[in-house]
Structure formats: structure tokens, C-alpha cells
Scaffold this motif. Structure first.
Motif, mmCIF file in Angstrom:
data_model
loop_
_atom_site.group_PDB
_atom_site.id
_atom_site.type_symbol
_atom_site.label_atom_id
_atom_site.label_comp_id
_atom_site.label_asym_id
_atom_site.label_seq_id
_atom_site.Cartn_x
_atom_site.Cartn_y
_atom_site.Cartn_z
ATOM 1 N N ILE A 132 0.831 -1.197 0.000
ATOM 2 C CA ILE A 132 0.000 0.000 0.000
ATOM 3 C C ILE A 132 0.866 1.249 0.000
ATOM 4 O O ILE A 132 0.530 2.260 -0.613
ATOM 5 C CB ILE A 132 -0.955 -0.022 1.209
ATOM 6 C CG1 ILE A 132 -1.996 -1.135 0.995
ATOM 7 C CG2 ILE A 132 -1.639 1.322 1.417
ATOM 8 C CD1 ILE A 132 -2.955 -1.313 2.129
ATOM 9 N N ALA A 133 1.999 1.202 0.671
ATOM 10 C CA ALA A 133 2.917 2.343 0.717
ATOM 11 C C ALA A 133 4.338 1.829 0.503
ATOM 12 O O ALA A 133 4.549 0.665 0.171
ATOM 13 C CB ALA A 133 2.790 3.074 2.051
ATOM 14 N N GLU A 134 5.291 2.698 0.695
ATOM 15 C CA GLU A 134 6.683 2.302 0.510
ATOM 16 C C GLU A 134 7.079 1.271 1.567
ATOM 17 O O GLU A 134 6.703 1.378 2.725
ATOM 18 C CB GLU A 134 7.605 3.525 0.631
ATOM 19 C CG GLU A 134 7.419 4.551 -0.479
ATOM 20 C CD GLU A 134 7.840 4.022 -1.830
ATOM 21 O OE1 GLU A 134 8.783 3.204 -1.871
ATOM 22 O OE2 GLU A 134 7.229 4.425 -2.833
ATOM 23 N N ASN A 135 7.828 0.272 1.163
ATOM 24 C CA ASN A 135 8.340 -0.684 2.136
ATOM 25 C C ASN A 135 9.685 -0.168 2.673
ATOM 26 O O ASN A 135 10.269 0.728 2.072
ATOM 27 C CB ASN A 135 8.477 -2.068 1.497
ATOM 28 C CG ASN A 135 9.518 -2.110 0.396
ATOM 29 O OD1 ASN A 135 9.678 -1.156 -0.324
ATOM 30 N ND2 ASN A 135 10.192 -3.232 0.260
ATOM 31 N N PRO A 136 10.218 -0.630 3.809
ATOM 32 C CA PRO A 136 9.726 -1.817 4.489
ATOM 33 C C PRO A 136 8.550 -1.537 5.437
ATOM 34 O O PRO A 136 8.614 -0.617 6.244
ATOM 35 C CB PRO A 136 10.933 -2.295 5.303
ATOM 36 C CG PRO A 136 11.695 -1.041 5.575
ATOM 37 C CD PRO A 136 11.485 -0.154 4.386
ATOM 38 N N HIS A 137 7.511 -2.261 5.260
ATOM 39 C CA HIS A 137 6.365 -2.255 6.146
ATOM 40 C C HIS A 137 5.603 -3.543 5.861
ATOM 41 O O HIS A 137 5.983 -4.326 4.984
ATOM 42 C CB HIS A 137 5.483 -1.020 5.910
ATOM 43 C CG HIS A 137 4.683 -1.115 4.657
ATOM 44 N ND1 HIS A 137 5.174 -0.744 3.448
ATOM 45 C CD2 HIS A 137 3.434 -1.586 4.440
ATOM 46 C CE1 HIS A 137 4.251 -0.972 2.513
ATOM 47 N NE2 HIS A 137 3.194 -1.485 3.098
ATOM 48 N N ARG A 138 4.523 -3.746 6.602
ATOM 49 C CA ARG A 138 3.758 -4.972 6.408
ATOM 50 C C ARG A 138 2.277 -4.651 6.312
ATOM 51 O O ARG A 138 1.756 -3.846 7.070
ATOM 52 C CB ARG A 138 4.002 -5.946 7.568
ATOM 53 C CG ARG A 138 3.529 -7.376 7.264
ATOM 54 C CD ARG A 138 3.472 -8.235 8.510
ATOM 55 N NE ARG A 138 4.733 -8.259 9.240
ATOM 56 C CZ ARG A 138 4.878 -8.953 10.370
ATOM 57 N NH1 ARG A 138 3.869 -9.639 10.874
ATOM 58 N NH2 ARG A 138 6.037 -8.938 11.006
ATOM 59 N N ASP A 139 1.570 -5.308 5.370
ATOM 60 C CA ASP A 139 0.121 -5.224 5.232
ATOM 61 C C ASP A 139 -0.461 -6.598 5.532
ATOM 62 O O ASP A 139 0.063 -7.615 5.050
ATOM 63 C CB ASP A 139 -0.285 -4.810 3.819
ATOM 64 C CG ASP A 139 0.373 -3.499 3.382
ATOM 65 O OD1 ASP A 139 0.569 -2.628 4.256
ATOM 66 O OD2 ASP A 139 0.681 -3.353 2.182
ATOM 67 N N ASN A 140 -1.544 -6.643 6.307
ATOM 68 C CA ASN A 140 -2.126 -7.929 6.719
ATOM 69 C C ASN A 140 -3.638 -7.927 6.567
ATOM 70 O O ASN A 140 -4.290 -6.917 6.871
ATOM 71 C CB ASN A 140 -1.819 -8.225 8.199
ATOM 72 C CG ASN A 140 -0.344 -8.378 8.485
ATOM 73 O OD1 ASN A 140 0.351 -9.109 7.799
ATOM 74 N ND2 ASN A 140 0.138 -7.663 9.487
ATOM 75 N N ALA B 141 -12.263 -8.027 3.633
ATOM 76 C CA ALA B 141 -10.982 -8.346 4.268
ATOM 77 C C ALA B 141 -10.601 -7.186 5.173
ATOM 78 O O ALA B 141 -10.594 -6.029 4.743
ATOM 79 C CB ALA B 141 -9.903 -8.584 3.212
ATOM 80 N N SER B 142 -10.304 -7.471 6.435
ATOM 81 C CA SER B 142 -9.943 -6.407 7.375
ATOM 82 C C SER B 142 -8.656 -6.769 8.092
ATOM 83 O O SER B 142 -8.353 -7.945 8.318
ATOM 84 C CB SER B 142 -11.064 -6.184 8.398
ATOM 85 O OG SER B 142 -11.250 -7.329 9.217
ATOM 86 N N GLY B 143 -7.901 -5.744 8.460
ATOM 87 C CA GLY B 143 -6.635 -5.984 9.150
ATOM 88 C C GLY B 143 -5.893 -4.687 9.353
ATOM 89 O O GLY B 143 -6.452 -3.705 9.850
ATOM 90 N N GLY B 144 -4.615 -4.671 8.948
ATOM 91 C CA GLY B 144 -3.790 -3.499 9.154
ATOM 92 C C GLY B 144 -2.880 -3.257 7.969
ATOM 93 O O GLY B 144 -2.591 -4.174 7.191
ATOM 94 N N ALA B 145 -2.430 -2.023 7.830
ATOM 95 C CA ALA B 145 -1.562 -1.653 6.710
ATOM 96 C C ALA B 145 -0.447 -0.748 7.201
ATOM 97 O O ALA B 145 -0.548 -0.100 8.249
ATOM 98 C CB ALA B 145 -2.372 -0.938 5.630
ATOM 99 N N ASN B 146 0.624 -0.713 6.413
ATOM 100 C CA ASN B 146 1.739 0.202 6.659
ATOM 101 C C ASN B 146 2.373 -0.020 8.030
ATOM 102 O O ASN B 146 2.837 0.926 8.672
ATOM 103 C CB ASN B 146 1.285 1.667 6.529
ATOM 104 C CG ASN B 146 0.645 1.946 5.195
ATOM 105 O OD1 ASN B 146 1.044 1.388 4.180
ATOM 106 N ND2 ASN B 146 -0.367 2.809 5.196
ATOM 107 N N TYR B 147 2.403 -1.274 8.471
ATOM 108 C CA TYR B 147 3.017 -1.556 9.761
ATOM 109 C C TYR B 147 4.516 -1.304 9.691
ATOM 110 O O TYR B 147 5.200 -1.805 8.798
ATOM 111 C CB TYR B 147 2.784 -3.016 10.163
ATOM 112 C CG TYR B 147 1.404 -3.310 10.683
ATOM 113 C CD1 TYR B 147 0.423 -2.331 10.741
ATOM 114 C CD2 TYR B 147 1.075 -4.582 11.133
ATOM 115 C CE1 TYR B 147 -0.833 -2.597 11.222
ATOM 116 C CE2 TYR B 147 -0.186 -4.865 11.611
ATOM 117 C CZ TYR B 147 -1.142 -3.869 11.654
ATOM 118 O OH TYR B 147 -2.390 -4.136 12.128
ATOM 119 N N VAL B 148 5.013 -0.539 10.630
ATOM 120 C CA VAL B 148 6.445 -0.277 10.738
ATOM 121 C C VAL B 148 6.990 -1.120 11.874
ATOM 122 O O VAL B 148 6.456 -1.117 12.983
ATOM 123 C CB VAL B 148 6.734 1.214 11.000
ATOM 124 C CG1 VAL B 148 8.225 1.433 11.216
ATOM 125 C CG2 VAL B 148 6.236 2.048 9.823
#
Length: 463
Positions: A204-212, A226-233
Motif C-alpha cells: 500500500i505504501a513504501e516498504n519496508p512495512h507490512r500489510d495484513n 478483508a480487514s486488518g492493518g496496513a503500513n506496519y512499521v
């Protein structure tokens, strides 16, 4: 005056008779642990199979770096084990993360993360069982990056649509020295247990991050939520920043139809949406998780409530379900028979030995109607978790299925599957009737139930 006294006496007698009948009915409520074998401190995931039973699965670790075992069981709604079976894994790191059952085809599916090098190289698996708990087939999903390097595949949720197709949500991620990145993914499996597609979505955005994608919900009409989280640092300690992610997927192709991202804390916390529920008008409800940094401290975990309309626009957000707690990771949100929303979360208390289920009921505007803590044995003796699911049964009572941790310092210490069956208010105990009798000027008597156990949403007088 004597007539009034007689009337009062008769009312008290009637109240006593009502209480006697209620006390007898309370025998159906229980809390129970299951000693098929001690678990590994892992989650227990259930799903309802029929009107009278559910299937649950968890992981057993015999020895370090040796193949794990999965225990699957069928339990009736009275708490009796009807059948249990041990399924051996070929991997020494195995984690059951979801169970979904198809009553029409009489199949149960287990979502599993497995690997021989924990957090280095793992696969996502879907295991097909019949209603006799025989293992029929297994699908293995491996994710690769653009350079064809094997990534860590983490399985999260399973869902079934009206055509009996199965959907698997997972994340493909790779670890770095200072963090990690990961891409969300959905795979579709047909009734022949063949893979229709396995879509790995872009960041969804620049990595490094995690989308779930933590949870899936079939919406019908060829759509999947689908629900969860995005752009996790991710830093060296834990996930400490991120946004709430909600998307609608076209089931025929796996394409994203709608997408929405929210963050109610200026981006300085990790956030996620879980336990999706859709009402009759097409509105969506979620429980939310957000953390203050450092997220490793359980006191910084907070659980809230979120409502979106059918276009994924924000209706309201309430940051007040509970503090020092996390949402359940299975079925944790429902609408009960009287129209109130029922949320479940896990309160950490001041130690793991004092964890409890947090039960909250609200109306459609998010206004709190009732709030209660529930422990496995009722007195905070054990660590209690229902991190997997809460269900409402046909009579309005509640069934909590999860795991319980015994911490008495004895031979029973360890992790077990735990089931708690309560009345509609989350109570195991017999209610105590309490009445207030008032007389007005016209000599009319009014009998008011003032019991502490009565809530406005009760369909059976509070009992």
C-alpha cells in the motif's frame, strides 16, 4: 389492609417460584477444560459444525525441533467431547490459525502456518477434514518475491462463500536486520480442493512495512470483506506503527473493489480492524486494536469499536471498549437476538494469571448497555482466554471457546482448550431475584425486578 398484605404475600410467593425455575435452568451453564492433551501455549480455533456441535483445533508440541501434532475435536454444545483425533505435521513449527466448517458438504478446513525454520522460511497450509475428522487433502502455499526468494508465509483466516469455495488470507513477508516487510495475499480454493487463484497484492505504501488481512467475511454476491492493518512499521522490538485497513474483494477474480484506511491516533500507534460483522442495512462493525509504543508492553494495548457504511465511509469510532486488552482473534463480534451488538476482548489484568474475557453490549450507535469481566472459574484463579470465538446460541445464551492456562504450581499446570457457556449476560451463577413493591394512591401494586443481573437486552427477563 389485610387484603394488601395477602396480595404482597402472593407476589413474593410467585417471585420465589419463578426463582426456583430459573435456578433449575441454570444447570446448563458451565466452564470446562479438555485434557485430550496439554497444548503448547497456542491458540484454539473453533467453528460451529451443526446446531448441536462445533469443531476445534490446536497445536501440540512434543519436543523442540520435532514434528508437531494438531489435535482436532468435535464437541457438543453441552461440553461433551464426541470425537477427537491427532494429526501429525511434517514440520516442527506448526501453528493452527483458523478453522471453518461447511455443514452442507460436511467438511472442516484448518488454516495452518508451518515450517522447520521459525520466522525464516514457512508455508501456509489448508488441511481438509471430513466430519469424522479424517484428513482428506492438504494444500501448501509458498510465496516468493520478485527475485524468487522464498518468503515467510503466515496464514491468518479462512472463509467459505455460498458456492462452497474457500478463501485463505495470508501474508508473505521477509525479515530485515532492522525490521521486516510483508504483502497481503488471498487464495481461492474450489470444491475440488484446487487453487483457483493465489493473489499477492502490492504494498500500500513504501516498504519496508507490512500489510495484513487478519479476518475475512463473505458478503455474498461475489464479494468478500478483508480487514486488518496496513503500513506496519517494525523496529527491533515489535510492530509499533500502522493503520486500520478494510477492503472489499471480488471473489471471481481476486481484484480489490473498494479500499479504506483509517488511523485515529495520528499514525503513532499500531492499529488493526478485526471481527467484521455486517448488519441488515449493509453497515460494517469491527473491533479495533491500537497500541502505544512500546507495543510489547501489554498495558499499552487498547481495544475500540468501529462502524463503517456499505461504501466503507466512517460512521463512528469509539476508543472505549477496554484498555490493557486486545480483541479476540476468531469470532469476536455479533448482533444478539434483541438487536444489541456484543463485543468480546481479552483483558490482560495485572499479570497473565489474571486475564479475563471482557464482554460489552452496545446499541447500534455504540452506546454501552452492559460491561462484564468473565473468568474461567469465576474467581480469577486461572488465566482465561477466549481469544478465538464467541457465539450466541438459539436461546440467547453465549458460548466462549478458547484456551485456559492453569497456573497453580501443580501437575495440572499448562494450556488446555476451555469452553464457557453462560447466560445472555455472561453469568455462570444462579441469579438472585430482587423485587421492589410500590403502592400508589389508587392502591395499585407495582412489582419491579431490581436484580443486578437484569439488563435491557434480556430476552428471558434477565435470566
Amino acid at each position: 389492609m389485610r387484603t394488601i398484605n395477602i396480595i404482597i404475600y402472593l407476589l413474593v410467593v410467585l417471585a420465589s417460584l419463578q426463582y426456583a425455575n430459573i435456578a433449575e435452568a441454570q444447570n446448563k451453564y458451565f466452564s470446562k477444560k479438555y485434557a485430550w492433551t496439554k497444548l503448547t501455549g497456542t491458540f484454539v480455533y473453533p467453528d460451529i459444525m451443526t446446531d448441536t456441535s462445533f469443531c476445534a483445533a490446536a497445536t501440540i508440541k512434543k519436543e523442540q525441533k520435532s514434528p508437531n501434532y494438531i489435535v482436532a475435536a468435535i464437541v457438543n454444545l453441552k461440553g461433551d467431547t464426541l470425537k477427537s483425533k491427532i494429526i501429525q505435521s511434517d514440520y516442527w513449527h506448526t501453528q493452527v490459525s483458523s478453522v471453518v466448517c461447511d455443514p452442507v458438504r460436511q467438511r472442516c478446513y484448518l488454516g495452518v502456518t508451518a515450517g522447520n525454520d521459525e520466522d525464516i522460511r514457512q508455508v501456509a497450509m489448508v488441511i481438509e477434514l471430513n466430519y469424522n475428522l479424517d484428513s482428506l487433502s492438504t494444500l501448501i502455499f509458498e510465496d516468493f518475491d520478485e527475485k524468487k526468494n522464498n518468503l515467510v508465509s503466515v496464514c491468518y483466516d479462512l472463509e467459505i462463500d455460498e458456492a462452497h469455495a474457500i478463501y485463505l488470507s495470508k501474508t508473505a513477508w521477509v525479515k530485515y536486520a532492522m525490521g521486516d516487510s510483508g504483502r497481503r495475499s488471498i487464495a481461492k480454493i474450489d470444491t475440488n480442493f484446487s487453487v483457483v487463484y493465489d493473489t499477492l497484492y502490492d504494498y500500500i505504501a513504501e516498504n519496508p512495512h507490512r500489510d495484513n488481512y487478519f479476518h475475512l467475511l463473505n458478503l455474498g454476491g461475489g464479494l468478500l470483506l478483508a480487514s486488518g492493518g496496513a503500513n506496519y512499521v517494525h523496529n527491533l522490538s515489535w510492530l509499533n506503527k500502522g493503520d486500520i485497513l478494510v477492503e472489499i474483494i471480488k471473489t471471481a477474480t481476486g481484484d480489490i473493489a473498494k479500499s479504506a484506511i483509517f488511523n485515529f491516533h495520528n499514525g503513532d500507534r499500531m492499529a488493526a480492524a478485526s471481527n467484521p460483522y455486517i448488519d441488515e442495512e449493509g453497515n460494517f462493525y469491527f473491533t479495533t486494536l491500537h497500541t502505544n509504543s512500546p507495543a510489547t508492553n501489554s498495558e499499552n494495548h487498547h481495544t475500540g469499536r468501529l462502524k463503517l457504511d456499505r461504501e466503507l465511509n466512517l460512521v463512528w469510532y469509539k476508543d472505549s471498549l477496554c484498555s490493557n486488552c486486545v480483541p479476540v482473534f476468531g469470532e469476536g463480534l455479533l448482533k444478539n437476538k434483541t438487536g444489541y451488538m456484543v463485543y468480546a476482548a481479552i483483558s490482560h489484568g495485572d499479570s497473565k494469571a489474571k486475564e479475563s474475557i471482557v464482554l460489552m453490549k452496545t446499541d447500534s450507535t455504540g452506546k454501552k448497555i452492559a460491561h462484564r469481566h468473565i473468568w474461567y472459574d469465576g474467581n480469577n484463579k486461572y488465566s482465561t482466554r477466549a481469544e478465538e470465538s464467541i457465539y450466541e446460541l438459539s436461546d440467547g445464551s453465549l458460548l466462549f471457546i478458547g484456551w485456559v492456562w492453569f497456573v497453580n504450581g501443580g501437575d495440572e499446570d499448562g494450556y488446555y482448550m476451555g469452553v464457557i457457556h453462560t447466560n445472555c449476560m455472561g453469568l455462570l451463577t444462579e441469579p438472585k431475584a430482587s423485587y421492589e413493591i410500590a403502592q400508589n394512591e389508587g392502591l395499585t401494586l407495582k412489582l419491579k425486578n431490581t436484580s443486578q443481573y437484569v439488563y435491557p437486552d434480556s430476552i428471558d427477563g434477565g435470566f
